[in-house]
Write a protein that holds these residues in place. Sequence first.
Motif, mmCIF file in Angstrom:
data_model
loop_
_atom_site.group_PDB
_atom_site.id
_atom_site.type_symbol
_atom_site.label_atom_id
_atom_site.label_comp_id
_atom_site.label_asym_id
_atom_site.label_seq_id
_atom_site.Cartn_x
_atom_site.Cartn_y
_atom_site.Cartn_z
ATOM 1 N N ALA A 142 0.832 -1.200 0.000
ATOM 2 C CA ALA A 142 0.000 0.000 0.000
ATOM 3 C C ALA A 142 0.868 1.252 0.000
ATOM 4 O O ALA A 142 0.569 2.239 -0.682
ATOM 5 N N MET A 143 1.950 1.226 0.766
ATOM 6 C CA MET A 143 2.872 2.360 0.785
ATOM 7 C C MET A 143 3.568 2.523 -0.563
ATOM 8 O O MET A 143 3.768 3.642 -1.038
ATOM 9 N N VAL A 144 3.936 1.414 -1.175
ATOM 10 C CA VAL A 144 4.564 1.466 -2.505
ATOM 11 C C VAL A 144 3.613 2.122 -3.502
ATOM 12 O O VAL A 144 4.003 3.008 -4.276
ATOM 13 N N LEU A 145 2.343 1.697 -3.489
ATOM 14 C CA LEU A 145 1.354 2.255 -4.410
ATOM 15 C C LEU A 145 1.128 3.744 -4.155
ATOM 16 O O LEU A 145 0.798 4.496 -5.071
ATOM 17 N N ASN A 146 1.317 4.151 -2.904
ATOM 18 C CA ASN A 146 1.128 5.557 -2.552
ATOM 19 C C ASN A 146 2.386 6.390 -2.796
ATOM 20 O O ASN A 146 2.391 7.593 -2.562
ATOM 21 N N GLY A 147 3.461 5.728 -3.269
ATOM 22 C CA GLY A 147 4.684 6.433 -3.609
ATOM 23 C C GLY A 147 5.498 6.901 -2.437
ATOM 24 O O GLY A 147 6.301 7.836 -2.564
ATOM 25 N N GLU A 148 5.365 6.233 -1.290
ATOM 26 C CA GLU A 148 6.074 6.714 -0.113
ATOM 27 C C GLU A 148 7.000 5.669 0.524
ATOM 28 O O GLU A 148 7.564 5.914 1.586
ATOM 29 N N TYR A 149 7.173 4.526 -0.133
ATOM 30 C CA TYR A 149 8.038 3.525 0.478
ATOM 31 C C TYR A 149 9.496 3.800 0.122
ATOM 32 O O TYR A 149 9.817 3.993 -1.058
ATOM 33 N N PRO A 150 10.387 3.841 1.102
ATOM 34 C CA PRO A 150 11.814 4.079 0.830
ATOM 35 C C PRO A 150 12.479 2.815 0.271
ATOM 36 O O PRO A 150 12.759 1.864 0.990
ATOM 37 N N TYR A 151 12.721 2.806 -1.004
ATOM 38 C CA TYR A 151 13.237 1.622 -1.668
ATOM 39 C C TYR A 151 14.609 1.216 -1.141
ATOM 40 O O TYR A 151 15.002 0.047 -1.214
ATOM 41 N N GLU A 152 15.353 2.164 -0.587
ATOM 42 C CA GLU A 152 16.678 1.830 -0.069
ATOM 43 C C GLU A 152 16.614 0.918 1.148
ATOM 44 O O GLU A 152 17.622 0.352 1.557
#
Length: 221
Positions: A142-152
């Motif tokens: 859900a955070m990924v879809l919202n553009g807020e997940y820190p991929y690092e």
Amino acid sequence: MGEPLKVTGMVLQSAPSGEYDRRTVLLTKERGKITAFARGARRANSMLLGATTPFVFGTFTVYEGKNAYTMVRADISNYFTQVREDFAAACYGCYFMEVAEYYTRENLDGSAVLNLLYATLRALMNEKLDNELIRCIFEMKAMVLNGEYPYEAAEDGLLLESTRYALTYVIRAPLQKLYTFTLTPEVFAQFRQVQDHFNRKNIDRTFKSFEILKTLVLDAG
């Protein structure tokens, strides 16, 4: 009243309104999160009686009003009965729906979160999957879809290699392959720790359903 509108979605919330009506919150592909009133839905002979309860998924015919919609028909394709009838699964499901409501807005495309929610409820019906793993995967995606997940986060050298792989997999995996793995206790402990950290960091509210989940399911277990 204008032309009828057909929307595909899921009932997130349902509450009595007036003497016989119901007020529902729907997450739809076409209009995002909307409020729809179902007139007479609480009457025993209403065709909308079973269609205005949480978890039901289908196609709803509504009329758009100034501040809300009016629901006049529902063609339900999945009631998620198995989730409803399992106490723990129902608690998790209510939490997932509250998170979905948090991440969606009216008149914005809600298809991505709706598809995630649908896939997640189906995962709750899989007895081979741990509900806490499902929770963490759902929150992360859900955070990924919202553009807020820190991929690092998936590159943190302090994490086990298997944990980093699991994080990367969830970030990149399509929905149909999202709930297809399990983790060892050691890896899952790290996986959950990472996600719980980002929940505290990124979410600015307390979910009532999660407090209930912790009290009735997690603490009790």
